[in-house]
Motif scaffolding. Structure first.
Motif, PDB file in Angstrom:
ATOM      1  N   LYS A  50       0.854  -1.181   0.000  1.00 20.39           N
ATOM      2  CA  LYS A  50       0.000   0.000   0.000  1.00 20.39           C
ATOM      3  C   LYS A  50       0.890   1.231   0.000  1.00 20.39           C
ATOM      4  O   LYS A  50       2.078   1.159   0.330  1.00 20.39           O
ATOM      5  CB  LYS A  50      -0.909   0.004   1.229  1.00 20.39           C
ATOM      6  CG  LYS A  50      -0.170   0.010   2.557  1.00 20.39           C
ATOM      7  CD  LYS A  50      -1.128  -0.054   3.735  1.00 20.39           C
ATOM      8  CE  LYS A  50      -0.361  -0.073   5.059  1.00 20.39           C
ATOM      9  NZ  LYS A  50      -1.294  -0.146   6.219  1.00 20.39           N
ATOM     10  N   SER A  51       0.309   2.358  -0.394  1.00 16.24           N
ATOM     11  CA  SER A  51       1.080   3.588  -0.432  1.00 16.24           C
ATOM     12  C   SER A  51       0.174   4.786  -0.211  1.00 16.24           C
ATOM     13  O   SER A  51      -1.026   4.738  -0.470  1.00 16.24           O
ATOM     14  CB  SER A  51       1.799   3.731  -1.781  1.00 16.24           C
ATOM     15  OG  SER A  51       0.837   3.877  -2.815  1.00 16.24           O
ATOM     16  N   GLY A  52       0.773   5.843   0.287  1.00 12.16           N
ATOM     17  CA  GLY A  52       0.065   7.095   0.466  1.00 12.16           C
ATOM     18  C   GLY A  52       0.986   8.231   0.072  1.00 12.16           C
ATOM     19  O   GLY A  52       2.180   8.220   0.395  1.00 12.16           O
ATOM     20  N   GLY A  66       5.985  10.557  -0.061  1.00 16.94           N
ATOM     21  CA  GLY A  66       5.101   9.408   0.053  1.00 16.94           C
ATOM     22  C   GLY A  66       5.715   8.278   0.834  1.00 16.94           C
ATOM     23  O   GLY A  66       6.920   8.255   1.101  1.00 16.94           O
ATOM     24  N   LYS A  67       4.867   7.339   1.211  1.00 19.95           N
ATOM     25  CA  LYS A  67       5.300   6.149   1.935  1.00 19.95           C
ATOM     26  C   LYS A  67       4.746   4.916   1.237  1.00 19.95           C
ATOM     27  O   LYS A  67       3.609   4.920   0.769  1.00 19.95           O
ATOM     28  CB  LYS A  67       4.807   6.189   3.386  1.00 19.95           C
ATOM     29  CG  LYS A  67       5.418   7.303   4.218  1.00 19.95           C
ATOM     30  CD  LYS A  67       4.921   7.233   5.657  1.00 19.95           C
ATOM     31  CE  LYS A  67       5.558   8.317   6.515  1.00 19.95           C
ATOM     32  NZ  LYS A  67       5.103   8.257   7.930  1.00 19.95           N
ATOM     33  N   LEU A  68       5.574   3.872   1.182  1.00 13.81           N
ATOM     34  CA  LEU A  68       5.153   2.586   0.649  1.00 13.81           C
ATOM     35  C   LEU A  68       5.522   1.509   1.643  1.00 13.81           C
ATOM     36  O   LEU A  68       6.541   1.607   2.326  1.00 13.81           O
ATOM     37  CB  LEU A  68       5.838   2.281  -0.691  1.00 13.81           C
ATOM     38  CG  LEU A  68       5.675   3.274  -1.825  1.00 13.81           C
ATOM     39  CD1 LEU A  68       6.859   4.223  -1.873  1.00 13.81           C
ATOM     40  CD2 LEU A  68       5.550   2.529  -3.157  1.00 13.81           C
ATOM     41  N   SER A  69       4.708   0.489   1.717  1.00 13.24           N
ATOM     42  CA  SER A  69       5.027  -0.606   2.632  1.00 13.24           C
ATOM     43  C   SER A  69       4.363  -1.890   2.164  1.00 13.24           C
ATOM     44  O   SER A  69       3.330  -1.861   1.483  1.00 13.24           O
ATOM     45  CB  SER A  69       4.567  -0.280   4.059  1.00 13.24           C
ATOM     46  OG  SER A  69       3.163  -0.172   4.123  1.00 13.24           O
ATOM     47  N   SER A  70       4.977  -3.014   2.525  1.00 14.37           N
ATOM     48  CA  SER A  70       4.318  -4.290   2.315  1.00 14.37           C
ATOM     49  C   SER A  70       3.122  -4.351   3.253  1.00 14.37           C
ATOM     50  O   SER A  70       3.078  -3.693   4.289  1.00 14.37           O
ATOM     51  CB  SER A  70       5.290  -5.443   2.584  1.00 14.37           C
ATOM     52  OG  SER A  70       5.872  -5.322   3.868  1.00 14.37           O
ATOM     53  N   SER A  71       2.133  -5.135   2.883  1.00 15.13           N
ATOM     54  CA  SER A  71       0.918  -5.191   3.701  1.00 15.13           C
ATOM     55  C   SER A  71       0.252  -6.542   3.525  1.00 15.13           C
ATOM     56  O   SER A  71       0.640  -7.353   2.681  1.00 15.13           O
ATOM     57  CB  SER A  71      -0.046  -4.069   3.305  1.00 15.13           C
ATOM     58  OG  SER A  71      -0.474  -4.228   1.960  1.00 15.13           O
ATOM     59  N   GLY A  72      -0.766  -6.783   4.329  1.00 17.38           N
ATOM     60  CA  GLY A  72      -1.513  -8.028   4.232  1.00 17.38           C
ATOM     61  C   GLY A  72      -0.642  -9.238   4.488  1.00 17.38           C
ATOM     62  O   GLY A  72       0.280  -9.220   5.301  1.00 17.38           O
ATOM     63  N   LYS A  79       8.822  -7.832   5.672  1.00 15.19           N
ATOM     64  CA  LYS A  79       8.509  -6.512   6.194  1.00 15.19           C
ATOM     65  C   LYS A  79       9.332  -5.476   5.449  1.00 15.19           C
ATOM     66  O   LYS A  79      10.548  -5.408   5.583  1.00 15.19           O
ATOM     67  CB  LYS A  79       8.803  -6.445   7.694  1.00 15.19           C
ATOM     68  CG  LYS A  79       8.375  -5.121   8.326  1.00 15.19           C
ATOM     69  CD  LYS A  79       8.614  -5.129   9.830  1.00 15.19           C
ATOM     70  CE  LYS A  79       8.161  -3.807  10.445  1.00 15.19           C
ATOM     71  NZ  LYS A  79       8.396  -3.784  11.911  1.00 15.19           N
ATOM     72  N   THR A  80       8.660  -4.689   4.626  1.00 10.48           N
ATOM     73  CA  THR A  80       9.315  -3.671   3.822  1.00 10.48           C
ATOM     74  C   THR A  80       8.612  -2.341   4.028  1.00 10.48           C
ATOM     75  O   THR A  80       7.387  -2.261   3.945  1.00 10.48           O
ATOM     76  CB  THR A  80       9.279  -4.040   2.326  1.00 10.48           C
ATOM     77  OG1 THR A  80       9.939  -5.293   2.140  1.00 10.48           O
ATOM     78  CG2 THR A  80       9.975  -2.988   1.484  1.00 10.48           C
ATOM     79  N   ASP A  81       9.399  -1.289   4.277  1.00  8.36           N
ATOM     80  CA  ASP A  81       8.859   0.060   4.434  1.00  8.36           C
ATOM     81  C   ASP A  81       9.762   1.028   3.689  1.00  8.36           C
ATOM     82  O   ASP A  81      10.997   0.935   3.774  1.00  8.36           O
ATOM     83  CB  ASP A  81       8.797   0.453   5.917  1.00  8.36           C
ATOM     84  CG  ASP A  81       7.818  -0.416   6.693  1.00  8.36           C
ATOM     85  OD1 ASP A  81       6.605  -0.175   6.569  1.00  8.36           O
ATOM     86  OD2 ASP A  81       8.284  -1.328   7.396  1.00  8.36           O
ATOM     87  N   GLY A  82       9.156   1.960   2.960  1.00  7.39           N
ATOM     88  CA  GLY A  82       9.966   2.889   2.187  1.00  7.39           C
ATOM     89  C   GLY A  82       9.339   4.267   2.105  1.00  7.39           C
ATOM     90  O   GLY A  82       8.162   4.468   2.418  1.00  7.39           O
ATOM     91  N   THR A  83      10.145   5.231   1.688  1.00  2.21           N
ATOM     92  CA  THR A  83       9.689   6.599   1.471  1.00  2.21           C
ATOM     93  C   THR A  83      10.161   7.075   0.105  1.00  2.21           C
ATOM     94  O   THR A  83      11.180   6.613  -0.420  1.00  2.21           O
ATOM     95  CB  THR A  83      10.217   7.563   2.547  1.00  2.21           C
ATOM     96  OG1 THR A  83      11.650   7.598   2.488  1.00  2.21           O
ATOM     97  CG2 THR A  83       9.758   7.140   3.917  1.00  2.21           C
ATOM     98  N   ILE A  84       9.411   8.007  -0.461  1.00  2.00           N
ATOM     99  CA  ILE A  84       9.737   8.583  -1.769  1.00  2.00           C
ATOM    100  C   ILE A  84       9.587  10.096  -1.669  1.00  2.00           C
ATOM    101  O   ILE A  84       8.675  10.603  -1.012  1.00  2.00           O
ATOM    102  CB  ILE A  84       8.788   8.060  -2.863  1.00  2.00           C
ATOM    103  CG1 ILE A  84       9.049   6.589  -3.142  1.00  2.00           C
ATOM    104  CG2 ILE A  84       8.958   8.843  -4.155  1.00  2.00           C
ATOM    105  CD1 ILE A  84       8.096   5.993  -4.158  1.00  2.00           C
ATOM    106  N   ARG A  85      10.500  10.813  -2.337  1.00  2.00           N
ATOM    107  CA  ARG A  85      10.338  12.259  -2.441  1.00  2.00           C
ATOM    108  C   ARG A  85      10.794  12.706  -3.828  1.00  2.00           C
ATOM    109  O   ARG A  85      11.828  12.274  -4.322  1.00  2.00           O
ATOM    110  CB  ARG A  85      11.144  13.003  -1.383  1.00  2.00           C
ATOM    111  CG  ARG A  85      10.802  14.491  -1.375  1.00  2.00           C
ATOM    112  CD  ARG A  85      11.569  15.280  -0.356  1.00  2.00           C
ATOM    113  NE  ARG A  85      11.193  16.678  -0.410  1.00  2.00           N
ATOM    114  CZ  ARG A  85      11.864  17.653   0.203  1.00  2.00           C
ATOM    115  NH1 ARG A  85      12.928  17.363   0.935  1.00  2.00           N
ATOM    116  NH2 ARG A  85      11.458  18.906   0.085  1.00  2.00           N
TER     117      ARG A  85
END
Length: 268
Positions: A50-52, A66-72, A79-85
């Motif tokens: 998911k991402s926002g 923005g933020k992205l992460s593994s989910s479900g 477990k993955t978490d990331g940011t984008i700019r």
């Protein structure tokens, strides 16, 4: 289970889910406005990421974070978490990226990619931490490969006169490692509805063509090049003349990855 962030990177899904948010910037180049968008990525009908995003536009410039992460179910195994700019300037319907940065943590591994652009679409600097592992036979990226390109966030924003004119073109993308072309062919027009949009969207069939910055013969690349069925649906953002992705389908070796823009809204 394969890394969900790896799936996103190989299939180009990050580009799909981010281009829409950037297109808001192009549509509102001279207003002080903020937009918030949400996306879901799934495979086999199961949500895996998911991402926002929040895009701030002010006086001809934009700043997307923005933020992205593994989910479900994917988060159980990976477990993955990331940011984008992304930053840049917008004038009318023209968007010129200035910088791109993506950072993510997969387990205990941290990765970061930074790309800087000159005003003519030429990559002026790229940094990958840790450095790219170049496994033979490696197809090296030359200076000419990095001219008139776009980062994977802004590359899928398309200026066109109407829906049918969106496809029938080639997009030149560089993600900090791989330089690739996306050849778009017209596939049809269908209604599309999500929170914040109701109207028609055009679907383009996509041919993935690797240019450089990859290991020749690598299975994942060869699959995307020769076997993958890829499609992207674009919708118009008001009267801006900009068309941006609202959905995508990317065939990978382990299944079809689906990306859907389930919400985008102006918050001020």
């Amino acid at each position: 289970m394969a890394s969900s962030m790896g799936i996103l990177r190989r299939a180009g899904a990050t580009a799909m889910i981010s281009g829409l948010a950037l297109a808001f910037a192009a549509n509102s180049a001279f207003a002080a406005e903020t937009y918030r968008t949400w996306y879901e990525v799934s495979i086999f009908g199961l949500n895996i990421a998911k991402s926002g995003f929040e895009t701030k536009v002010n006086d001809g410039s934009y700043d997307l974070s923005g933020k992205l992460s593994s989910s479900g179910v994917a988060r159980i195994f990976d477990k993955t978490d990331g940011t984008i700019r992304v930053t840049g300037s917008a004038s009318g319907a023209s968007v010129v990226p200035a910088s791109y940065e993506v950072k993510y943590k997969n387990g205990k591994k941290n990765k970061r990619t930074v790309i800087d652009f000159s005003g003519d679409g030429t990559v002026s600097q790229v940094e990958n931490t840790p450095p790219v592992k170049k496994r033979a036979p490696w197809v090296e990226t030359g200076p000419n490969d990095l001219k008139s390109v776009a980062d994977p966030l802004s590359g899928l924003m398309i200026r066109a006169t109407d829906l049918k004119s969106v496809c029938g073109r080639t997009l030149h993308i560089f993600d900090g490692q791989t330089r690739a072309d996306l050849q778009l062919s017209y596939a049809g027009i269908k209604p599309f509805t999500t929170k914040g949009f109701k109207g028609d969207a055009v679907t383009c069939s996509v041919k993935f063509v690797p240019i450089s910055g990859y290991q020749k013969g690598k299975e994942a690349i060869e699959y995307l090049k020769n076997k993958s069925k890829i499609s992207i649906s674009f919708a118009s953002l008001g009267d801006s003349g900009i068309y941006a992705p609202v959905a995508a389908s990317i065939g990978t070796q382990i299944g079809t990855v689906s990306v859907f823009a389930n919400r985008f809204e102006k918050i001020n």
